[in-house]
Design an enzyme around this catalytic site. Structure first.
Site, PDB file in Angstrom:
ATOM      1  N   ASP A  13      37.914  31.108  38.595  1.00 14.11           N
ATOM      2  CA  ASP A  13      38.823  29.954  38.633  1.00 14.11           C
ATOM      3  C   ASP A  13      40.079  30.151  37.782  1.00 14.11           C
ATOM      4  OD1 ASP A  13      36.773  28.646  40.111  1.00 14.11           O
ATOM      5  OD2 ASP A  13      35.791  28.119  38.228  1.00 14.11           O
ATOM      6  N   GLU A  14      40.526  31.393  37.645  1.00 12.96           N
ATOM      7  CA  GLU A  14      41.702  31.660  36.804  1.00 12.96           C
ATOM      8  C   GLU A  14      43.018  31.377  37.525  1.00 12.96           C
ATOM      9  OE1 GLU A  14      39.397  33.976  37.500  1.00 12.96           O
ATOM     10  OE2 GLU A  14      38.429  34.608  35.632  1.00 12.96           O
ATOM     11  N   LYS A  16      43.544  33.001  40.685  1.00 12.43           N
ATOM     12  CA  LYS A  16      43.819  34.256  41.414  1.00 12.43           C
ATOM     13  C   LYS A  16      44.444  33.996  42.778  1.00 12.43           C
ATOM     14  CE  LYS A  16      39.502  35.431  41.126  1.00 12.43           C
ATOM     15  NZ  LYS A  16      39.037  34.363  40.221  1.00 12.43           N
ATOM     16  N   ASN A  38      30.931  31.593  47.606  1.00  9.85           N
ATOM     17  CA  ASN A  38      30.831  30.978  46.279  1.00  9.85           C
ATOM     18  C   ASN A  38      32.236  30.828  45.701  1.00  9.85           C
ATOM     19  OD1 ASN A  38      30.999  33.787  46.189  1.00  9.85           O
ATOM     20  ND2 ASN A  38      29.613  34.031  44.455  1.00  9.85           N
ATOM     21  N   GLY A  40      36.321  29.947  45.729  1.00  8.76           N
ATOM     22  CA  GLY A  40      37.190  28.943  46.334  1.00  8.76           C
ATOM     23  C   GLY A  40      38.578  29.199  45.807  1.00  8.76           C
ATOM     24  N   HIS A  41      39.443  29.756  46.634  1.00  8.67           N
ATOM     25  CA  HIS A  41      40.790  30.086  46.175  1.00  8.67           C
ATOM     26  C   HIS A  41      41.777  29.045  46.692  1.00  8.67           C
ATOM     27  CE1 HIS A  41      39.608  34.556  45.535  1.00  8.67           C
ATOM     28  NE2 HIS A  41      39.152  33.754  44.610  1.00  8.67           N
ATOM     29  N   ARG A 144      17.179  46.775  50.728  1.00 11.07           N
ATOM     30  CA  ARG A 144      17.297  47.383  52.071  1.00 11.07           C
ATOM     31  C   ARG A 144      16.640  46.525  53.139  1.00 11.07           C
ATOM     32  NH1 ARG A 144      15.361  52.643  49.172  1.00 11.07           N
ATOM     33  NH2 ARG A 144      14.309  50.949  48.116  1.00 11.07           N
ATOM     34  N   GLN A 225      35.614  35.466  41.776  1.00 12.67           N
ATOM     35  CA  GLN A 225      34.951  35.168  40.503  1.00 12.67           C
ATOM     36  C   GLN A 225      35.725  35.843  39.351  1.00 12.67           C
ATOM     37  OE1 GLN A 225      32.483  36.365  43.137  1.00 12.67           O
ATOM     38  NE2 GLN A 225      32.731  34.253  43.761  1.00 12.67           N
ATOM     39  N   THR A 240      27.193  36.153  38.547  1.00  7.58           N
ATOM     40  CA  THR A 240      26.987  36.191  39.989  1.00  7.58           C
ATOM     41  C   THR A 240      26.316  37.527  40.319  1.00  7.58           C
ATOM     42  OG1 THR A 240      27.982  35.730  42.133  1.00  7.58           O
ATOM     43  CG2 THR A 240      29.307  37.071  40.614  1.00  7.58           C
ATOM     44  N   THR A 301      34.842  24.891  45.094  1.00  4.55           N
ATOM     45  CA  THR A 301      33.756  25.086  46.048  1.00  4.55           C
ATOM     46  C   THR A 301      32.733  23.961  45.969  1.00  4.55           C
ATOM     47  OG1 THR A 301      34.059  27.466  45.983  1.00  4.55           O
ATOM     48  CG2 THR A 301      31.914  26.700  46.730  1.00  4.55           C
ATOM     49  N   PRO A 305      32.553  19.411  37.671  1.00  2.00           N
ATOM     50  CA  PRO A 305      33.544  19.468  36.584  1.00  2.00           C
ATOM     51  C   PRO A 305      33.402  20.796  35.849  1.00  2.00           C
ATOM     52  CG  PRO A 305      31.911  17.734  36.186  1.00  2.00           C
ATOM     53  CD  PRO A 305      31.567  18.350  37.494  1.00  2.00           C
ATOM     54  N   ARG A 306      34.528  21.432  35.547  1.00  2.00           N
ATOM     55  CA  ARG A 306      34.458  22.703  34.813  1.00  2.00           C
ATOM     56  C   ARG A 306      34.401  22.424  33.319  1.00  2.00           C
ATOM     57  NH1 ARG A 306      39.357  24.838  38.433  1.00  2.00           N
ATOM     58  NH2 ARG A 306      38.186  25.371  40.300  1.00  2.00           N
TER      59      ARG A 306
HETATM   60  P1  IMP Z   1      26.363  32.278  42.524  1.00  2.00           P
HETATM   61  O1  IMP Z   1      27.510  33.230  42.643  1.00  2.00           O
HETATM   62  O2  IMP Z   1      26.432  31.125  43.497  1.00  2.00           O
HETATM   63  O3  IMP Z   1      25.032  32.978  42.549  1.00  2.00           O
HETATM   64  O4  IMP Z   1      26.442  31.580  41.075  1.00  2.00           O
HETATM   65  C1  IMP Z   1      26.256  32.291  39.863  1.00  2.00           C
HETATM   66  C2  IMP Z   1      27.191  31.812  38.770  1.00  2.00           C
HETATM   67  O5  IMP Z   1      28.520  32.184  39.085  1.00  2.00           O
HETATM   68  C3  IMP Z   1      27.213  30.279  38.588  1.00  2.00           C
HETATM   69  O6  IMP Z   1      27.429  30.005  37.216  1.00  2.00           O
HETATM   70  C4  IMP Z   1      28.435  29.848  39.377  1.00  2.00           C
HETATM   71  O7  IMP Z   1      28.972  28.628  38.922  1.00  2.00           O
HETATM   72  C5  IMP Z   1      29.366  31.026  39.111  1.00  2.00           C
HETATM   73  N1  IMP Z   1      30.365  31.231  40.162  1.00  2.00           N
HETATM   74  C6  IMP Z   1      30.176  31.807  41.367  1.00  2.00           C
HETATM   75  N2  IMP Z   1      31.333  31.846  42.057  1.00  2.00           N
HETATM   76  C7  IMP Z   1      32.258  31.316  41.279  1.00  2.00           C
HETATM   77  C8  IMP Z   1      33.681  31.126  41.416  1.00  2.00           C
HETATM   78  O8  IMP Z   1      34.305  31.473  42.427  1.00  2.00           O
HETATM   79  N3  IMP Z   1      34.298  30.549  40.350  1.00  2.00           N
HETATM   80  C9  IMP Z   1      33.649  30.200  39.218  1.00  2.00           C
HETATM   81  N4  IMP Z   1      32.347  30.375  39.038  1.00  2.00           N
HETATM   82  C10 IMP Z   1      31.658  30.917  40.058  1.00  2.00           C
END
Ligand code: IMP
Length: 437
Positions: A13-14, A16, A38, A40-41, A144, A225, A240, A301, A305-306
């Site tokens: 969430d920087e 990007k 996962n 969301g841009h 696999r 991520q 992740t 996504t 709240p962050r």
């Molecule tokens: P997963 O990728 O859904 O397995 O989640 C694993 C961890 O990564 C959790 O803490 C999520 O909130 C975090 N995460 C996954 N994708 C993102 C992203 O795009 N932005 C921020 N955090 C993420």
């Protein structure tokens, strides 16, 4: 010619999406190489706000090619919906604009069920995943037992693979996770249908991207991520399931490291995190709340709240080392305009020791107390600044202090969410143009 990797330096969430969208102007092809929906841009064009989960942010330039490479895990329903949504808004009208790797793994319905059931059973110890089935899909790839895009294009191959995998998954879901299993024929028909709709986009993306590099085309590799969610180098197990660091671009796109010209890291001017896991500079008070509201820090996504806090330099320095970063794109600095003083975490105190690096154990990181340096704020809007010298002195000092502490150039400062609300001090694709300091 330049081939650039863009990486998140924190926990995702920087911003990007904006940086990739902006630099796409200078690239010919944009490649997603890891993660799945996962991510969301968020990209803002004019008054339009578009959130992309799978398709690279380059989709908004009609003449650029977008590649979803082998390292991505694809939920085909989400991909088809995203294509549809973009087409409805007038983007992505040419099918040649998208290539999907035949080697990318698919997220299957049982992956989502396993992800959700495991989180439920873990209770307070949960990772806080996005629930999109990302982890279980990557597990199957390594075990696999994964089903790849190319598999669902061949009826017999797909039937055989799904039959053997689904039998095991149903036992696991029903007996171990106390959840419901899946009907073979239903899953088969659903995914066969997706394959038929996607097949016009499918190809060998490694062959394609390497051929384009040979012809002198410029490539932008778009990370998802952030560095500290990397499965090897992040705050494990609160990570992740892919390599979010720069090396992931090579394995995830089938491109050798010698073809990458530079890696650029994106960092917010402060820090955020979604999901569980240690976060030394987290502010659980009114200041954290203020950052969340001013920065509209809610997940693109999941809407969660962050968690918010001050800029953490050890975290940023770690990202510079792990990715071999050549420059920092500093985003959302305008969010800090309301504060009269700011804090920068320069190191951690851990059991009487001063640490300048992030410890690898999350237990240790949880005990770390940030050492702060207080700096003056600027209390002025920044959105209209287009050159570095247009910024208030205190803002320039804040940026310069980050450069001093990290030994790395801040080559871009983002002062708002639109494309034009940006100060580009050095363009990694324009090596002929000298940087402005
Ligand atoms: P997963 O990728 O859904 O397995 O989640 C694993 C961890 O990564 C959790 O803490 C999520 O909130 C975090 N995460 C996954 N994708 C993102 C992203 O795009 N932005 C921020 N955090 C993420």
């Amino acid at each position: 010619m330049a081939n650039i990797v863009i990486i998140g330096m924190q926990w995702g969430d920087e911003g990007k999406g904006k940086i990739v969208d902006l630099l796409t102007e200078y690239a010919d092809i944009v490649v997603r190489f890891q993660g799945g929906n996962n991510a969301g841009h968020t990209v803002v064009v004019g008054k339009e706000k578009i959130i992309l989960h799978l398709i690279p942010s380059g989709a908004l330039y009609p003449e650029k090619k977008c590649v979803i490479a082998n390292g991505v895990v694809i939920d085909p329903m989400v991909l088809l919906e995203e294509i549809n949504e973009l087409q409805k808004r007038g983007y992505f009208t040419q099918e040649e604009q998208l290539m999907v790797s035949e080697d990318a793994h698919l997220i299957m319905p049982y992956h989502k069920s396993i992800d959700l059931a495991r989180e439920r059973l873990k209770g307070a110890g949960k990772i806080g995943t996005t629930g999109r089935g990302i982890g279980p899909a990557y597990e199957d790839k390594m075990a696999r037992e994964g089903i790849r895009v190319g598999d669902v294009l061949e009826e017999e191959v797909f039937r055989e693979k799904l039959k053997s995998v689904l039998a095991l998954k149903n036992v696991f879901l029903e007996s171990c996770l106390q959840d419901k299993g899946f009907d073979f024929e239903k899953v088969f028909q659903e995914y066969w249908g997706y394959g038929q709709r996607l097949k016009k986009y499918v190809g060998n993306s490694s062959v394609f991207v390497n051929a384009q590099i040979k012809q002198g085309r410029q490539i932008l590799f778009e990370g998802a991520q952030g560095t500290h969610l990397d499965v090897d180098h992040g705050t494990y197990p609160f990570v992740t399931s892919s390599n979010t660091t720069a090396g992931g671009a090579c394995t995830g796109a089938g491109v050798g490291p010698t073809k990458i010209t530079e890696v650029i890291g994106v960092s917010k001017a402060y820090t955020t995190r979604v999901g569980s896991g240690p976060f030394p500079t987290e502010l659980k008070d009114a200041t954290g709340e203020k950052i969340r509201e001013l920065g509209r820090e809610y997940g693109a996504t999941t809407g969660r709240p962050r968690r918010c806090g001050w800029l953490d330099i050890p975290l940023v320095k770690d990202a510079i080392r792990l990715n071999g970063l050549g420059g920092i794109a500093l985003t959302k600095i305008d969010v800090l305009s309301e504060f009269s003083t700011l804090k920068i975490c320069t190191a951690y105190q851990y059991r009487g020791q001063l640490l300048e690096e992030v410890p690898s154990s999350v237990r240790a990181l949880e005990e770390c107390i940030p050492v702060y340096e207080e700096v003056p704020g600027w209390k002025a809007p920044l959105q209209k600044c287009r050159r570095f010298e247009d910024l208030p002195r205190e803002t320039r000092d804040y940026v310069r202090r980050i450069e001093e502490l990290t030994g790395t150039e801040v080559m871009l400062v983002s002062v708002g969410e639109s494309r034009d609300e940006t100060i580009l001090r050095r363009n990694p694709f324009r090596r002929d143009v000298p940087p402005t300091r």
